[in-house]
Enzyme design. Structure first.
Site, PDB file in Angstrom:
ATOM      1  N   LYS A  36      37.447  44.991  45.275  1.00  0.00           N
ATOM      2  CA  LYS A  36      36.198  44.573  45.647  1.00  0.00           C
ATOM      3  C   LYS A  36      36.306  43.924  47.082  1.00  0.00           C
ATOM      4  O   LYS A  36      35.429  44.389  47.927  1.00  0.00           O
ATOM      5  CB  LYS A  36      35.596  43.648  44.568  1.00  0.00           C
ATOM      6  CG  LYS A  36      35.252  44.009  43.306  1.00  0.00           C
ATOM      7  CD  LYS A  36      34.315  42.999  42.581  1.00  0.00           C
ATOM      8  CE  LYS A  36      35.370  41.791  42.081  1.00  0.00           C
ATOM      9  NZ  LYS A  36      36.511  42.084  41.435  1.00  0.00           N
ATOM     10  N   THR A  37      37.165  43.082  47.183  1.00  0.00           N
ATOM     11  CA  THR A  37      37.340  42.366  48.413  1.00  0.00           C
ATOM     12  C   THR A  37      37.551  43.229  49.828  1.00  0.00           C
ATOM     13  O   THR A  37      37.079  43.462  50.818  1.00  0.00           O
ATOM     14  CB  THR A  37      38.181  41.140  48.430  1.00  0.00           C
ATOM     15  OG1 THR A  37      37.696  40.223  47.638  1.00  0.00           O
ATOM     16  CG2 THR A  37      38.357  40.567  49.769  1.00  0.00           C
ATOM     17  N   ASP A  54      30.997  38.431  49.074  1.00  0.00           N
ATOM     18  CA  ASP A  54      31.833  38.666  48.165  1.00  0.00           C
ATOM     19  C   ASP A  54      31.479  37.386  46.970  1.00  0.00           C
ATOM     20  O   ASP A  54      30.981  36.478  47.159  1.00  0.00           O
ATOM     21  CB  ASP A  54      33.243  37.945  48.951  1.00  0.00           C
ATOM     22  CG  ASP A  54      34.331  38.693  47.966  1.00  0.00           C
ATOM     23  OD1 ASP A  54      34.399  39.343  47.132  1.00  0.00           O
ATOM     24  OD2 ASP A  54      35.704  38.585  48.622  1.00  0.00           O
ATOM     25  N   GLU A  55      32.443  37.622  45.911  1.00  0.00           N
ATOM     26  CA  GLU A  55      32.065  36.832  44.644  1.00  0.00           C
ATOM     27  C   GLU A  55      30.709  36.419  44.412  1.00  0.00           C
ATOM     28  O   GLU A  55      30.294  35.143  44.162  1.00  0.00           O
ATOM     29  CB  GLU A  55      32.880  35.342  45.113  1.00  0.00           C
ATOM     30  CG  GLU A  55      34.354  35.621  45.414  1.00  0.00           C
ATOM     31  CD  GLU A  55      35.295  35.645  44.379  1.00  0.00           C
ATOM     32  OE1 GLU A  55      34.817  35.557  43.419  1.00  0.00           O
ATOM     33  OE2 GLU A  55      36.450  36.046  44.545  1.00  0.00           O
ATOM     34  N   GLN A  95      34.455  36.508  36.185  1.00  0.00           N
ATOM     35  CA  GLN A  95      35.158  35.586  36.989  1.00  0.00           C
ATOM     36  C   GLN A  95      34.039  34.649  37.346  1.00  0.00           C
ATOM     37  O   GLN A  95      34.007  33.808  38.471  1.00  0.00           O
ATOM     38  CB  GLN A  95      35.795  36.109  38.363  1.00  0.00           C
ATOM     39  CG  GLN A  95      36.935  37.157  37.825  1.00  0.00           C
ATOM     40  CD  GLN A  95      37.693  37.715  38.976  1.00  0.00           C
ATOM     41  OE1 GLN A  95      38.236  36.978  39.687  1.00  0.00           O
ATOM     42  NE2 GLN A  95      37.654  38.972  39.450  1.00  0.00           N
ATOM     43  N   ARG A 100      45.526  36.583  38.694  1.00  0.00           N
ATOM     44  CA  ARG A 100      46.117  36.191  40.083  1.00  0.00           C
ATOM     45  C   ARG A 100      47.489  36.788  40.293  1.00  0.00           C
ATOM     46  O   ARG A 100      48.173  37.003  41.314  1.00  0.00           O
ATOM     47  CB  ARG A 100      46.327  34.704  40.542  1.00  0.00           C
ATOM     48  CG  ARG A 100      44.985  34.050  40.383  1.00  0.00           C
ATOM     49  CD  ARG A 100      43.808  34.800  41.083  1.00  0.00           C
ATOM     50  NE  ARG A 100      42.920  35.492  40.457  1.00  0.00           N
ATOM     51  CZ  ARG A 100      42.138  36.584  40.749  1.00  0.00           C
ATOM     52  NH1 ARG A 100      42.095  36.814  41.989  1.00  0.00           N
ATOM     53  NH2 ARG A 100      41.394  37.082  40.002  1.00  0.00           N
TER      54      ARG A 100
END
Ligand code: ATP
Ligand code: MG
Length: 715
Positions: free
Chosen positions: A35-36, A218-219, A249, A602
């Site tokens: 995504k990022t 983002d996020e 998330q 992560r």
């Protein structure tokens, strides 16, 4: 050519997202699916292929670190100047806006940022000055209340405020006045003020709406109400809006974030398109399977798939420990024994609560392994660092009462609590700053002669610092200020080990000033002002310092969006994680589970999970069971490396229960001792002569014995 380069490293749905036209786009996908990366490549595509001016791009990232990385990656890809682009966190961008438009926003030009620690202190003081009882008005609760209102975009004097909390509203009002008068802006205020300015000043809104034609976030799952509104206002009817997120998330509900903003986006932005990414590129299959298995236990998830072509990779290593010290030792041993190919930067130690870091830090220090703590009690939060900054803040802004009071007491100058109280009173009555109050009280001889002398000296000191730092470069300004503050002399006299560290930290500040490059390119603030804002934002943000290659310590919350080859998750115990508080409400437990999903994902390859049977928490020894989330990870993915004893006391976790250790002893074994008599083995730790066993003796109760000495007879 550039276009090929930008698209070359993307899969089809990623390409689709990057090359999408003007319509609003929502990318929904699981962890590590790019995504990022898509967001970064999209910006590169806009500039490099569609010839969009960097000036017309606004991108919101989750941390400053991510903002810097994004800038560097785009520069690396395009080899063009990306200046003029606005990239940063919500707070960082709002701050930048307010520095440019302080006048229109109704702020003082030299406004200072109030970090959450200072905010707490301010509220505490306010409650006292309003003669309210802290028992009924706990400052933390008031702080939470005020921040929540601001995150919702609600002012104390607005009709939409909850009428059932009139008393809280009064405090909120008083707090707003104090901040206004002192030129202080807290984190929530940054955004709210920015939003209101845009909403109320049409010409400014017009300017930014026609400037920012491309808005990327983002996020997105962790945006709160005011952030959502802010984006919506800025995007107007014209800008193309591109947001990416993962509902699994969403971990900041407790701070007002609302993952329903993703569905809301689809309703509010007409003709929006949903793009899903399904391939994970970050982690091994083992890690992905574990993460997916955990998150499946939540309800109400958006429909998503996540798969990988990657190999299985190593199993997840689980280790049960006697206590937190043993846990830290084991983590450090694993770090030391790693393959040389893994750099320290590629290792993260994650924990649920900030307090857990201390023991781990000590173990790292003992082995001289460099490390850095992100978030929590960071460099700029340390008392001595804040002391120095207080002197500079009061110099930059005489109205900063918090800084005035802090510097007045450190080092002690004989200005007692009574004098301080008098000055506070006077400043309130006259509606002036404490600094002005102090000068006027001296002029009119309103202080006792002793207090008069101390306060006068203090005011001279401030003026003196102001004079001597004029026209100097930033690190010189720090040097001068530190010298004239008398802090070093004071610490030298104290001669404790702590004061050594404190002096080191103060010198480190000069280094930090030396290496500091303001984030704002426009010349709206002096480097000193910029540094002070940076310090306040940094204190709770997660920006890395770029000095040294080191192990990264952080809470699971701050780890969002990052990736590491080797990840340790420490303190996997019920009560700690999931957190005690979360067990009271069903939504809370699900949020903790999402946090667990974030933590596991992560890791790219190696994942170590540990728990302790007992640990000190808030001054008390807690005994706990391994986290329920562990049971949600399929057993086949786990390699339990615990010592027999500890692991065997958690039979549901391990198949190793029946294994004997070298002494031939097993759990539940009956033994006899020459002095204590007969008993049952509860736990065994370690090997060889150092192995110890915990035994419940029939008459003497539970004891730990070293097997090499105890001469136990097996029965
Ligand atoms: P998170 O949900 O944790 O924020 P994300 O969806 O933002 O994750 P990224 O951080 O963008 O994922 O990507 C994860 C990793 O996968 C990165 O190392 C990225 O470079 C890599 N990656 C993403 N897409 C591809 C691709 N098409 N080919 C190769 N590597 C990729
Ligand atoms: Mg990401």
């Amino acid at each position: 050519m550039e276009g090929e380069q930008i698209l070359g490293q993307l899969n089809d749905p990623q390409k689709e997202a990057v090359t999408s036209g003007k319509q609003p786009i929502l990318v929904v996908a699981g962890a590590g699916s790019g995504k990022t990366r898509v967001l970064v490549h999209k910006i590169a595509w806009l500039i490099g292929v569609e010839s969009v001016s960097p000036h017309s791009i606004l991108a919101v990232t989750f941390t400053n670190k991510a903002a810097n990385e994004m800038n560097n990656r785009i520069k690396g890809m395009l080899n063009v100047d990306t200046r003029g682009m606005w990239v940063g966190t919500f707070h960082g961008l709002a701050h930048r806006f307010l520095r440019l438009h302080w006048k229109e926003a109704g702020l003082q030009q030299n406004f200072q940022i109030l970090d959450s620690d200072d905010q707490h202190r301010q509220i505490k003081r306010l409650i006292k000055s309003m003669s309210l009882d802290e028992v009924y008005y706990p400052p933390k609760e008031i702080q939470w209340y005020i921040n929540t209102q601001k995150d919702q975009g609600v002012r104390a004097n607005q009709s939409k405020i909850d009428p059932s909390r009139k008393d809280f509203t009064e405090i909120y009002k008083a707090y707003e006045n104090v901040c206004e008068q002192s030129g202080l802006v807290d984190f929530g205020e940054l955004l709210l003020r920015c939003f209101e300015t845009l909403e109320n000043k049409k010409e400014i809104l017009d300017h930014y709406q026609s400037r920012f034609r491309h808005i990327l976030v983002d996020e997105f799952q962790d945006t709160n109400e005011i952030q959502y509104q802010w984006i919506k206002l800025l995007s107007g009817n014209e800008a193309s809006t591109f947001v990416v997120g993962d509902d699994d998330q969403s971990i900041y509900k407790w701070r007002g974030a609302n993952s329903a903003n993703m569905a809301r986006f689809q309703r509010d932005y007409q003709g929006s398109r949903l793009i899903k990414l399904e391939q994970n590129y970050r982690s091994t299959k083992t890690i992905l399977d574990a993460a997916n298995a955990v998150i499946e236990n939540n309800d109400d998830r958006m429909e998503k798939k996540l798969w990988t072509e990657a190999e299985d990779g190593p199993l997840i290593k689980l280790h049960g420990n006697y206590d937190e010290y043993e846990e830290s030792r084991n983590i450090i041993e694993t770090v030391l024994a790693r393959s040389k190919k893994i750099a320290l930067d590629d290792i993260a130690i994650l924990y649920r609560s900030n307090a857990q870091s201390r023991v781990i830090e000590e173990a790292l220090l003992q082995h001289s392994i460099p490390y850095r703590v992100y978030g929590g009690f960071r460099f700029f939060d340390r008392a001595e660092v804040k002391d120095v900054l207080a002197y500079l803040r009061i110099v930059v802004n005489n109205n900063d009462n918090i800084a005035f009071e802090r510097a007045a007491n450190m080092p002690p100058k004989g200005i007692g609590a009574k004098t301080m109280g008098d000055m506070r009173e006077f400043s309130k009555k006259e509606n002036i700053s404490m600094f002005a109050a102090a000068s006027q009280m001296i002029q009119h001889s309103l202080l006792s002669s002793r207090a008069q002398k101390s306060v006068m000296e203090y005011l001279h000191q401030i003026k003196n610092i102001e004079e001597s730092i004029k026209d100097q470069d930033l690190s010189k300004q720090f040097e001068k200020c530190i010298e004239l503050s008398g802090l070093i002399g004071y610490l030298k006299k104290k001669k404790t080990e702590k004061s050594e560290t404190k002096m080191d930290n103060i010198s480190e500040l000069i280094n930090a000033a030396y290496g500091y490059r303001p984030l704002l390119e426009e010349e709206e603030v002096t480097p000193l002002e910029s540094f002070l804002s940076h310090a306040a934002l940094e204190s709770t943000d997660n920006q890395a310092s770029e000095f040294q290659e080191c192990v990264q310590l952080m809470t699971m919350h701050s780890a969002k969006g990052l990736e590491f080859n080797m990840v340790f998750i420490a303190g996997m115990e019920d009560g700690l994680f999931p957190h005690q508080r979360s067990q009271l409400d069903p939504g809370g437990l699900q949020e903790e589970r999402r946090l667990c999903y974030v933590a596991i994902t992560r890791s790219m390859e190696k994942l170590y999970i540990s728990y302790a049977g007992q640990r000190m928490l808030h001054g008390q020894t807690n005994y706990s069971q391994p986290s329920r989330f562990l049971m949600e990870i399929p057993e086949a993915l786990i390699d339990d490396t615990s010592n027999n004893g500890v692991a065997a006391s958690r039979p549901y976790l391990k198949p190793q229960v029946k294994q004997k250790n070298k002494s031939g002893m097993r759990l539940g074994q009956r033994v006899s001792h020459s002095k204590f008599g007969e008993g049952v083995v509860l736990a065994i730790e370690g090997d060889g002569d150092n192995a110890r066993a915990q035994i419940n003796f029939e008459y003497e109760g539970i004891k730990w014995l070293v097997l090499g000495y105890a001469k136990l007879k097996l029965m």
